[in-house]
Scaffold this motif. Structure first.
Motif, PDB file in Angstrom:
ATOM      1  N   ALA A  21       0.866  -1.173   0.000  1.00  0.00           N
ATOM      2  CA  ALA A  21       0.000   0.000   0.000  1.00  0.00           C
ATOM      3  C   ALA A  21       0.902   1.221   0.000  1.00  0.00           C
ATOM      4  N   HIS A  22       0.951   1.911  -1.075  1.00  0.00           N
ATOM      5  CA  HIS A  22       2.051   2.840  -1.306  1.00  0.00           C
ATOM      6  C   HIS A  22       1.521   3.904  -2.248  1.00  0.00           C
ATOM      7  N   GLU A  23       1.480   5.112  -1.777  1.00  0.00           N
ATOM      8  CA  GLU A  23       0.952   6.216  -2.574  1.00  0.00           C
ATOM      9  C   GLU A  23       2.065   7.216  -2.786  1.00  0.00           C
ATOM     10  N   HIS A  24       2.335   7.528  -4.035  1.00  0.00           N
ATOM     11  CA  HIS A  24       3.429   8.460  -4.306  1.00  0.00           C
ATOM     12  C   HIS A  24       3.122   9.822  -3.679  1.00  0.00           C
ATOM     13  N   GLY A  25       4.170  10.402  -3.085  1.00  0.00           N
ATOM     14  CA  GLY A  25       4.017  11.676  -2.393  1.00  0.00           C
ATOM     15  C   GLY A  25       3.779  11.515  -0.903  1.00  0.00           C
TER      16      GLY A  25
ATOM     17  N   PHE B  81      12.420   7.934  -8.962  1.00  0.00           N
ATOM     18  CA  PHE B  81      12.135   6.703  -9.702  1.00  0.00           C
ATOM     19  C   PHE B  81      12.133   5.542  -8.722  1.00  0.00           C
ATOM     20  N   GLU B  82      11.659   4.392  -9.191  1.00  0.00           N
ATOM     21  CA  GLU B  82      11.579   3.215  -8.309  1.00  0.00           C
ATOM     22  C   GLU B  82      12.158   1.962  -8.947  1.00  0.00           C
ATOM     23  N   HIS B  83      12.645   2.070 -10.158  1.00  0.00           N
ATOM     24  CA  HIS B  83      13.239   0.891 -10.796  1.00  0.00           C
ATOM     25  C   HIS B  83      14.635   0.647 -10.223  1.00  0.00           C
TER      26      HIS B  83
ATOM     27  N   SER C 232       7.688  -2.411 -11.027  1.00  0.00           N
ATOM     28  CA  SER C 232       7.251  -2.612  -9.647  1.00  0.00           C
ATOM     29  C   SER C 232       7.519  -1.365  -8.807  1.00  0.00           C
ATOM     30  N   HIS C 233       6.802  -1.285  -7.708  1.00  0.00           N
ATOM     31  CA  HIS C 233       6.988  -0.192  -6.771  1.00  0.00           C
ATOM     32  C   HIS C 233       7.978  -0.617  -5.705  1.00  0.00           C
ATOM     33  N   ALA C 234       8.776   0.321  -5.265  1.00  0.00           N
ATOM     34  CA  ALA C 234       9.771   0.004  -4.249  1.00  0.00           C
ATOM     35  C   ALA C 234       9.721   1.049  -3.145  1.00  0.00           C
TER      36      ALA C 234
END
Ligand SMILES: [Zn+2]
Length: 200
Positions: free
Chosen positions: A44-48, A75-77, A141-143
């Motif tokens: 559960a991850h919301e940018h910002g 970035f998240e890669h 993917s999100h990191a």
């Protein structure tokens, strides 16, 4: 390395669970910000938005930051290019310079004791731990980045506030969901660039 008092670890675990529950409360009305990639998210991850868990125990201050990598890095890669690797190294150096991220009252005489950083993005430099991963999947993917900061203040009576300077250091961070246990009990709330002071 001196052992972290058990109580601080326990309290951080408790308030981490509390903030995870808090995130769920917001799922419904924050849905609109997440569409497009929510179903791909591993957490559960919301940018910002990040979370900040903080425990003050006498003169010991333990702070845990959990943030989408995007908020800190853009970035998240997994870093593949030299430019991205340089950005990751610069970020690690910036997080390790914890005295510039949290501002304590000068009279409290606080200094950083330890910083521990953890993220999938920080584990790729030696290359052999992630041979099983496919680079085409990691690009999507999100990191998260987790940072633990430990400070010690010799004049704990003067420790009546902490200013969180993460917003100016990392403009991609808009909000931090705060759970704090201080000398006068537990408090929660939301920190922003203009409301970045935690008072005890
Ligand atoms: Zn993300």
């Amino acid at each position: 390395m001196r052992p972290t008092p058990f109580i601080i670890g326990s309290l951080l675990a408790v308030i981490s669970v509390a903030s995870a529950a808090h995130d769920h409360d917001h799922d419904d009305h924050e849905h609109e910000h997440e569409h497009g990639h929510e179903h791909e998210s591993l957490s559960a991850h919301e940018h910002g938005v990040g979370s900040l868990n903080l425990v003050v125990d006498g003169g010991e201050v333990a702070i845990e930051l959990v943030s989408p990598a995007n908020n800190l890095l853009g970035f998240e890669h997994l870093p593949a290019s030299n430019a991205d690797k340089a950005k990751v190294k610069a970020l690690q150096a910036q997080l390790n310079d914890a005295d510039s991220l949290f501002v304590f009252p000068a009279a409290a005489d606080c200094s950083v004791e330890e910083v521990e950083l953890s993220s999938p993005l920080f584990e790729t430099e030696d290359g052999h731990e992630h041979e099983h991963e496919h680079s085409d999947e990691s690009a999507e993917s999100h990191a998260d980045i987790q940072a633990h900061f430990h400070f010690n203040c010799t004049q704990e009576a003067a420790l009546d506030q902490i200013q969180v300077a993460l917003f100016s250091a990392f403009p991609g961070t808009e909000r931090l969901l705060l759970q704090a246990i201080g000398p006068k009990g537990q408090q929660g709330g939301e920190l922003t660039a203009t409301q970045n002071l935690i008072r005890f």
